[in-house]
Write a protein that holds these residues in place. Sequence first.
Motif, PDB file in Angstrom:
ATOM      1  N   LEU A 267       0.886  -1.159   0.000  1.00 50.01           N
ATOM      2  CA  LEU A 267       0.000   0.000   0.000  1.00 50.01           C
ATOM      3  C   LEU A 267       0.920   1.203   0.000  1.00 50.01           C
ATOM      4  N   ALA A 268       0.662   2.177  -0.875  1.00 48.62           N
ATOM      5  CA  ALA A 268       1.571   3.311  -1.014  1.00 48.62           C
ATOM      6  C   ALA A 268       0.799   4.619  -1.157  1.00 48.62           C
ATOM      7  N   ASP A 269       1.404   5.689  -0.678  1.00 49.66           N
ATOM      8  CA  ASP A 269       0.875   7.034  -0.865  1.00 49.66           C
ATOM      9  C   ASP A 269       1.612   7.688  -2.023  1.00 49.66           C
ATOM     10  N   VAL A 270       0.858   8.290  -2.945  1.00 50.49           N
ATOM     11  CA  VAL A 270       1.438   9.076  -4.029  1.00 50.49           C
ATOM     12  C   VAL A 270       0.862  10.480  -3.949  1.00 50.49           C
ATOM     13  N   GLY A 271       1.648  11.459  -4.362  1.00 46.74           N
ATOM     14  CA  GLY A 271       1.225  12.854  -4.310  1.00 46.74           C
ATOM     15  C   GLY A 271       2.327  13.702  -3.724  1.00 46.74           C
ATOM     16  N   SER A 272       2.140  15.010  -3.795  1.00 44.42           N
ATOM     17  CA  SER A 272       3.212  15.906  -3.355  1.00 44.42           C
ATOM     18  C   SER A 272       3.031  16.430  -1.932  1.00 44.42           C
ATOM     19  N   SER A 273       1.839  16.273  -1.364  1.00 42.45           N
ATOM     20  CA  SER A 273       1.597  16.740   0.004  1.00 42.45           C
ATOM     21  C   SER A 273       0.367  16.033   0.551  1.00 42.45           C
ATOM     22  N   PRO A 274       0.143  16.119   1.875  1.00 49.35           N
ATOM     23  CA  PRO A 274      -1.053  15.469   2.434  1.00 49.35           C
ATOM     24  C   PRO A 274      -2.357  15.933   1.784  1.00 49.35           C
ATOM     25  N   ALA A 275      -2.362  17.131   1.229  1.00 47.34           N
ATOM     26  CA  ALA A 275      -3.578  17.656   0.598  1.00 47.34           C
ATOM     27  C   ALA A 275      -3.957  16.886  -0.666  1.00 47.34           C
ATOM     28  N   ASP A 276      -2.974  16.329  -1.374  1.00 48.24           N
ATOM     29  CA  ASP A 276      -3.302  15.616  -2.608  1.00 48.24           C
ATOM     30  C   ASP A 276      -2.826  14.158  -2.616  1.00 48.24           C
ATOM     31  N   TRP A 277      -2.453  13.606  -1.471  1.00 49.27           N
ATOM     32  CA  TRP A 277      -2.041  12.208  -1.415  1.00 49.27           C
ATOM     33  C   TRP A 277      -3.185  11.299  -1.814  1.00 49.27           C
ATOM     34  N   GLU A 278      -2.813  10.246  -2.509  1.00 47.03           N
ATOM     35  CA  GLU A 278      -3.753   9.185  -2.843  1.00 47.03           C
ATOM     36  C   GLU A 278      -3.093   7.889  -2.393  1.00 47.03           C
ATOM     37  N   THR A 279      -3.843   7.047  -1.706  1.00 45.10           N
ATOM     38  CA  THR A 279      -3.322   5.755  -1.278  1.00 45.10           C
ATOM     39  C   THR A 279      -3.739   4.719  -2.307  1.00 45.10           C
ATOM     40  N   ILE A 280      -2.732   3.993  -2.831  1.00 45.24           N
ATOM     41  CA  ILE A 280      -2.994   3.031  -3.899  1.00 45.24           C
ATOM     42  C   ILE A 280      -2.365   1.678  -3.584  1.00 45.24           C
ATOM     43  N   ASP A 281      -2.909   0.638  -4.200  1.00 42.50           N
ATOM     44  CA  ASP A 281      -2.296  -0.683  -4.137  1.00 42.50           C
ATOM     45  C   ASP A 281      -1.185  -0.724  -5.174  1.00 42.50           C
ATOM     46  N   VAL A 282      -0.028  -1.270  -4.795  1.00 35.72           N
ATOM     47  CA  VAL A 282       1.127  -1.350  -5.678  1.00 35.72           C
ATOM     48  C   VAL A 282       1.681  -2.767  -5.611  1.00 35.72           C
ATOM     49  N   SER A 283       2.027  -3.299  -6.778  1.00 36.12           N
ATOM     50  CA  SER A 283       2.694  -4.606  -6.810  1.00 36.12           C
ATOM     51  C   SER A 283       4.154  -4.395  -7.180  1.00 36.12           C
ATOM     52  N   LEU A 284       4.954  -5.395  -6.986  1.00 33.29           N
ATOM     53  CA  LEU A 284       6.378  -5.331  -7.324  1.00 33.29           C
ATOM     54  C   LEU A 284       6.571  -4.957  -8.795  1.00 33.29           C
ATOM     55  N   ASP A 285       5.667  -5.428  -9.649  1.00 31.04           N
ATOM     56  CA  ASP A 285       5.754  -5.133 -11.083  1.00 31.04           C
ATOM     57  C   ASP A 285       5.546  -3.650 -11.400  1.00 31.04           C
ATOM     58  N   ASP A 286       4.942  -2.894 -10.484  1.00 27.85           N
ATOM     59  CA  ASP A 286       4.700  -1.461 -10.693  1.00 27.85           C
ATOM     60  C   ASP A 286       5.903  -0.605 -10.318  1.00 27.85           C
ATOM     61  N   ILE A 287       6.894  -1.195  -9.636  1.00 27.91           N
ATOM     62  CA  ILE A 287       8.000  -0.432  -9.060  1.00 27.91           C
ATOM     63  C   ILE A 287       9.247  -0.533  -9.929  1.00 27.91           C
ATOM     64  N   GLU A 288       9.811   0.631 -10.266  1.00 27.86           N
ATOM     65  CA  GLU A 288      11.054   0.691 -11.045  1.00 27.86           C
ATOM     66  C   GLU A 288      12.264   0.474 -10.138  1.00 27.86           C
ATOM     67  N   CYS A 289      12.318   1.231  -9.010  1.00 26.90           N
ATOM     68  CA  CYS A 289      13.461   1.108  -8.107  1.00 26.90           C
ATOM     69  C   CYS A 289      13.139   1.752  -6.756  1.00 26.90           C
ATOM     70  N   ILE A 290      13.992   1.470  -5.790  1.00 24.73           N
ATOM     71  CA  ILE A 290      13.898   2.091  -4.471  1.00 24.73           C
ATOM     72  C   ILE A 290      14.705   3.383  -4.509  1.00 24.73           C
ATOM     73  N   ILE A 291      14.068   4.495  -4.148  1.00 24.51           N
ATOM     74  CA  ILE A 291      14.743   5.800  -4.131  1.00 24.51           C
ATOM     75  C   ILE A 291      15.435   6.016  -2.788  1.00 24.51           C
ATOM     76  N   TRP A 292      14.746   5.650  -1.721  1.00 25.97           N
ATOM     77  CA  TRP A 292      15.274   5.816  -0.374  1.00 25.97           C
ATOM     78  C   TRP A 292      14.770   4.662   0.469  1.00 25.97           C
ATOM     79  N   SER A 293      15.657   4.060   1.239  1.00 21.70           N
ATOM     80  CA  SER A 293      15.270   2.928   2.078  1.00 21.70           C
ATOM     81  C   SER A 293      15.257   3.326   3.544  1.00 21.70           C
ATOM     82  N   SER A 294      14.201   2.952   4.233  1.00 23.25           N
ATOM     83  CA  SER A 294      14.097   3.221   5.669  1.00 23.25           C
ATOM     84  C   SER A 294      15.050   2.352   6.476  1.00 23.25           C
ATOM     85  N   GLU A 295      15.627   1.345   5.844  1.00 22.89           N
ATOM     86  CA  GLU A 295      16.538   0.427   6.515  1.00 22.89           C
ATOM     87  C   GLU A 295      17.988   0.928   6.519  1.00 22.89           C
ATOM     88  N   GLU A 296      18.272   1.996   5.781  1.00 15.85           N
ATOM     89  CA  GLU A 296      19.658   2.502   5.702  1.00 15.85           C
ATOM     90  C   GLU A 296      19.945   3.467   6.815  1.00 15.85           C
TER      91      GLU A 296
END
Length: 124
Positions: free
Chosen positions: A95-124
């Motif tokens: 489940l992912a949030d897309v948008g530039s701020s809380p005012a326009d965020w949209e929560t969407i279902d995302v599969s691995l096939d929809d993702i190009e790459c990781i930009i920033w990891s919370s594990e680093e």
Amino acid sequence: MKLRYIGESFGIDRLTDGKIYEAVVEDGMYRVMDDSGEDNLYSMTHPAPLDGSSPGGYWEIVDDIKGKIHEYDNVLLKDGREAAIVEVFDESHFLADVGSSPADWETIDVSLDDIECIIWSSEE
């Protein structure tokens, strides 16, 4: 494997700077599904057109991201949008949030096939 081409784009339907391509190693070269939609062989060290019309570039190996996406990671979707992972259901569904701020965020279902790459990891 996934490769990112870095260098001058060449041909209308060959390689584009910064684009990620699917590839396999074959006879000391990469067989790449390029912009033509066909798989072609390219040098592993210096992909360039054979006619010398472009100086070419180099490859950057992009890690396989399966099993590496965590809650709160930022990812680049294949449609060009950035998304923040807010829930991990399993290693391929999120489940992912897309948008530039809380005012326009949209929560969407995302599969691995929809993702190009990781930009920033919370594990680093």
